[in-house]
Design an enzyme around this catalytic site. Structure first.
Site, PDB file in Angstrom:
ATOM      1  N   GLU A   6       2.840  -0.894  -5.141  1.00 31.79           N
ATOM      2  CA  GLU A   6       0.909  -0.591  -5.146  1.00 31.79           C
ATOM      3  C   GLU A   6       0.104  -0.010  -3.886  1.00 31.79           C
ATOM      4  O   GLU A   6      -1.220   0.083  -4.209  1.00 31.79           O
ATOM      5  CB  GLU A   6       0.930  -0.823  -6.613  1.00 31.79           C
ATOM      6  CG  GLU A   6       0.160  -2.196  -6.208  1.00 31.79           C
ATOM      7  CD  GLU A   6       0.842  -3.320  -6.201  1.00 31.79           C
ATOM      8  OE1 GLU A   6       0.566  -4.279  -7.096  1.00 31.79           O
ATOM      9  OE2 GLU A   6       2.223  -2.805  -6.420  1.00 31.79           O
ATOM     10  N   ASP A  51      -4.711  -0.547  -2.713  1.00 34.03           N
ATOM     11  CA  ASP A  51      -4.227  -0.890  -3.527  1.00 34.03           C
ATOM     12  C   ASP A  51      -4.028  -1.178  -4.898  1.00 34.03           C
ATOM     13  O   ASP A  51      -6.191  -1.395  -5.126  1.00 34.03           O
ATOM     14  CB  ASP A  51      -3.859  -2.929  -2.918  1.00 34.03           C
ATOM     15  CG  ASP A  51      -2.840  -3.338  -4.067  1.00 34.03           C
ATOM     16  OD1 ASP A  51      -1.939  -3.515  -3.361  1.00 34.03           O
ATOM     17  OD2 ASP A  51      -3.362  -4.013  -5.111  1.00 34.03           O
TER      18      ASP A  51
END
Length: 221
Positions: A140, A97
């Protein structure tokens, strides 16, 4: 045989010859037509198969990063979990992440954010084996399925990825960091459980300073 009979015989022979010629000509033309339409059908089927394969591939790919999309990587994970269990091979999941990605979008705009995601995906895709699977989990967040690999070796891969992202010049912003969580499949784990373990490790990485790799530890370890 008189002249009249000879003419009749000649005409009969001509008629037979013409009849046979027409039969052979008709057979030839029908054969040509059959081959033409057979070839046309084969060509159409080949083109249809290519289009179907292309559509199938597109339906499995995230359009932005060209990685597996969420649905596709979930199917792959389920398949690889079953294979790992059947052959008693290790399997590790790496959750990646990007840190503070919302700030990237807020400060530089979503187009820049998309560029960061694409470059991140290229970095990771350039570092993994052909036997591994890489997908965009959402936003993301990315997931990497590391086949036939225990968690200790997966941690080496994860650390290499973390460093590569951290040292890459993204231009805007100049640097990006990521947090990574890793889990290894244990006996009895299903796809949801092993992802939840990797996600738990990722949560720990986020809450303990970010830009680090955390391995999930089973209770009692």
């Amino acid at each position: 045989m008189n002249a009249y009979d000879s003419q009749i015989a000649f005409l009969r022979n001509i008629s037979v010859a013409l009849g046979l010629s027409l039969v052979f000509l008709s057979f030839y033309l029908l054969r040509k037509i059959f081959h033409h339409y057979t070839h046309a059908i084969d060509t159409y089927q080949s083109q249809l198969e290519i289009k179907n394969r292309t559509l199938s591939k597109l339906s499995n790919i995230d359009h932005l990063t060209k990685a597996h999309n969420r649905r596709s990587i979930e199917r792959v994970l389920s398949k690889e979990l079953n294979r790992a269990k059947r052959y008693e091979k290790p399997l590790s999941i790496i959750m990646i992440d990007l840190d503070d990605f919302k700030h990237v979008n807020d400060l530089y705009g979503h187009n820049t954010g998309d560029t960061v995601l694409k470059n991140t995906a290229k970095i990771i895709q350039g570092m993994i084996r052909e036997s591994d699977y890489f997908g965009r989990w959402g936003g993301e967040e990315f997931v990497l399925i590391v086949t036939e690999t225990p968690i200790e070796k997966a941690a080496i891969v994860a650390e290499q990825i973390r460093k590569a992202i951290n040292t890459h010049d993204f231009s805007e912003p100049s640097s990006v960091t990521c947090s990574i969580g890793i889990a290894q499949m244990r006996t009895g784990d299903n796809a949801t459980e092993v992802v939840a373990k990797a996600d738990s490790a990722l949560y720990q990485a986020k809450n303990s300073g970010k830009n680090k790799v955390v391995l999930y530890k089973e209770k009692g370890e």
